[in-house]
Write an enzyme that holds these catalytic residues in place. Sequence first.
Site, short mmCIF file in Angstrom:
data_model
loop_
_atom_site.label_atom_id
_atom_site.label_comp_id
_atom_site.label_asym_id
_atom_site.label_seq_id
_atom_site.Cartn_x
_atom_site.Cartn_y
_atom_site.Cartn_z
CG HIS A 1 -13.16 3.50 3.64
ND1 HIS A 1 -13.91 4.42 4.33
CD2 HIS A 1 -11.87 3.77 3.92
CE1 HIS A 1 -13.10 5.23 5.00
NE2 HIS A 1 -11.84 4.86 4.76
CD GLU B 1 -9.00 -1.17 4.49
OE1 GLU B 1 -8.57 -0.91 5.63
OE2 GLU B 1 -9.27 -0.31 3.65
NE ARG C 1 -6.23 1.65 0.06
CZ ARG C 1 -6.25 2.79 0.73
NH1 ARG C 1 -5.17 3.24 1.30
NH2 ARG C 1 -7.37 3.47 0.82
CG ASP D 1 -6.83 9.61 18.65
OD1 ASP D 1 -7.70 9.10 19.39
OD2 ASP D 1 -5.83 9.01 18.25
NE ARG E 1 -10.43 12.85 4.33
CZ ARG E 1 -10.33 11.54 4.16
NH1 ARG E 1 -11.39 10.77 4.07
NH2 ARG E 1 -9.15 10.99 4.08
CG ASN F 1 -1.84 1.14 1.34
OD1 ASN F 1 -1.77 2.06 0.53
ND2 ASN F 1 -2.71 1.12 2.32
CG LEU G 1 -17.80 4.39 12.13
CD1 LEU G 1 -18.65 4.46 13.40
CD2 LEU G 1 -18.25 5.47 11.14
CG ASN H 1 -10.62 -0.44 19.21
OD1 ASN H 1 -10.37 -1.49 19.76
ND2 ASN H 1 -10.09 -0.10 18.04
P1 ADP Z 1 -7.26 4.66 9.75
O1 ADP Z 1 -8.52 5.14 9.13
O2 ADP Z 1 -6.12 5.64 9.64
O3 ADP Z 1 -6.88 3.23 9.42
P2 ADP Z 1 -8.09 3.60 12.29
O4 ADP Z 1 -9.05 2.66 11.66
O5 ADP Z 1 -6.95 3.03 13.05
O6 ADP Z 1 -7.55 4.69 11.32
O7 ADP Z 1 -8.95 4.51 13.31
C1 ADP Z 1 -8.40 5.56 14.03
C2 ADP Z 1 -9.48 6.10 14.98
O8 ADP Z 1 -9.87 5.04 15.87
C3 ADP Z 1 -8.99 7.25 15.86
O9 ADP Z 1 -10.00 8.26 15.93
C4 ADP Z 1 -8.84 6.59 17.21
O10 ADP Z 1 -9.06 7.49 18.27
C5 ADP Z 1 -9.95 5.57 17.18
N1 ADP Z 1 -9.73 4.55 18.21
C6 ADP Z 1 -8.81 3.57 18.24
N2 ADP Z 1 -8.90 2.88 19.41
C7 ADP Z 1 -9.87 3.47 20.14
C8 ADP Z 1 -10.45 3.25 21.42
N3 ADP Z 1 -10.02 2.29 22.20
N4 ADP Z 1 -11.47 4.06 21.83
C9 ADP Z 1 -11.90 5.06 21.03
N5 ADP Z 1 -11.41 5.31 19.80
C10 ADP Z 1 -10.43 4.55 19.37
#
Ligand code: ADP
Length: 400
Positions: free
Chosen positions: A179, A384, A90, A282, A240, A7, A208, A334
Site C-alpha cells: 500500500h 493511488e 501499478r 464488509d 486476512r 492496474n 483501512l 467512511n
Molecule cells: P479496497 O481495499 O478493495 O480498495 P476499499 O478501500 O473500498 O477496498 O474498502 C472497502 C471497505 O470499506 C469495506 O469493508 C467496506 O465495508 C468499507 N466501507 C465503505 N464504505 C463504508 C461506510 N460507509 N461505512 C463503513 N464501512 C464502509
Amino acid sequence: MLVLVINCGSSSVKYQLFDMARQEVLAKGLLEKIGQPGSVLQHERNSEKFSIEKVIANHNEALALILQTLVDSTFGVIKDISEINAVGHRVVHGGEEFVESSLITDHVIDAIERFSDLAPLHNPPNLIGIRAARSVLACVPHVAVFDTAFHQTIPSHAFTYALPYEYYQQFRLRRYGFHGTSHRYVTMMAARMLNRPLDETNVITCHLGNGCSITAVAGGRSIDTSMGFTPLEGVVMGTRCGDIDPAITFFLADKLNASLSDINNIYNKKSGLIGISGVSNDMREVRKAAEAGNVRARLAIEVFAYRVRKYIGAYTAAIGRVHAVVFTGGIGENATFMREMIMTGLKPLGMIIDAAVNAPLRAKAGDVATPDSPTRILVIPTDEEKMIASDTVEVASRAR
Ligand code: ADP
C-alpha cells in the site's frame, strides 16, 4: 499531457485516463473476468456509466478493448490512442531494488519478473499488463510505480525478522510492506493540511480498506509498516488474519489434518472480519449485524479497532512526536464509528477525537481532532491512481 494508469490483476484490469494539465480524470473503468465466461467492461466518462459485455480471452484483448473504448465514438474521450503521452503501471513488488517509480526498460521487466516469487499472485499479472500495453502503445514511456517502494526507507532493525539471518541473505526474506502508493499520497496531503514541509512531517497513516495497513512516517519517510513479507501481516483485514502466533500453523495442520496450502487459504481468505464474525468481510455488513445483536460481529469490530489502536501506540513509540494520525481507505474514510472506537482512549498520547466533528465526516478530507488535541486526526481520501499518474509524468519527463 494524457496519462493512462493501468492496474492489472490476474483476471481484471482497472484503468484511468488523466488529463494532467487540467488535473481531471477523463475516463475510468474496470474490465473483469478476463479469460472467463461473462467478461464485462464497466466504463465511466463524465459520471456516465457504460457496461460493455464481450468475450475477452486474455490481457492483450482486454487492453485492446479498453483502448478501443477510449477512442469509441459513443463511449470515448479521445480521437486517437496517439493522444496518450505516457502509461503508468501499478506493480506490487519491487523487492529491494526499486526505491522509487521507474521508467520501464527490459532490465526493469527482468527485475519485476525476478521478484515474482515474492509476490506470485500479483507481479505476474502486472507484467502481463506491462507487456500488453507496451506492445500496443510502443512509442510512449511506460512507468512502473511499486507498492513496496515507499517502504524501502524502513531501517534494518524494523524490517529484519528474528529468523536465521541466512534466509535474508539467501532469499531476501524480510518485511517489505505494501500500500506504499496510498501511504505516500496521504502523507503528502497530510503535510499540506498541517502546513508543514514534507521532510518535517511525522504521521501515522492508517489505510483501512479490504486490505489494511498502518505506516509510521517520520520526516516524510516510511520507518515502519504493519504489512510484512506479504500483505498477510499486521492488523485485522476483511478476510486476512494479520498478526498471529506462527505456532498456530503447526497446531492447525495437526488438528485439521490440513495442508500448508489449506492453511494459507484460511489465513488469507477465511479469517479477519469474516472469520471472527461469520457474517461478512464488509465492514458495513458486520456493523449491521453487530447492531442487530450478533455477538461475534460485535467482537470482530472490537478486535479490529483494538489492533489498529495498538499499532498507533507502537508507532507513536517508534516516531516520538506524531503530528497527525491519518485515516484513509474505504473504512478509514467512511466508517466514522470505527475512527471513534480506534481513537477513544488515546488521549494520554495527545490524540483527542472530536466525536461531533468526526460523526458526519465521510469521503472527504477533514480534521476530526478537538482544537486542543496536540496531535491532529486527519481523514484523507486516498488516490493511488492520481499518485501513479503524477509519478509517471515526473519519471517520463526526467527520461526525455
Ligand atoms: P479496497 O481495499 O478493495 O480498495 P476499499 O478501500 O473500498 O477496498 O474498502 C472497502 C471497505 O470499506 C469495506 O469493508 C467496506 O465495508 C468499507 N466501507 C465503505 N464504505 C463504508 C461506510 N460507509 N461505512 C463503513 N464501512 C464502509
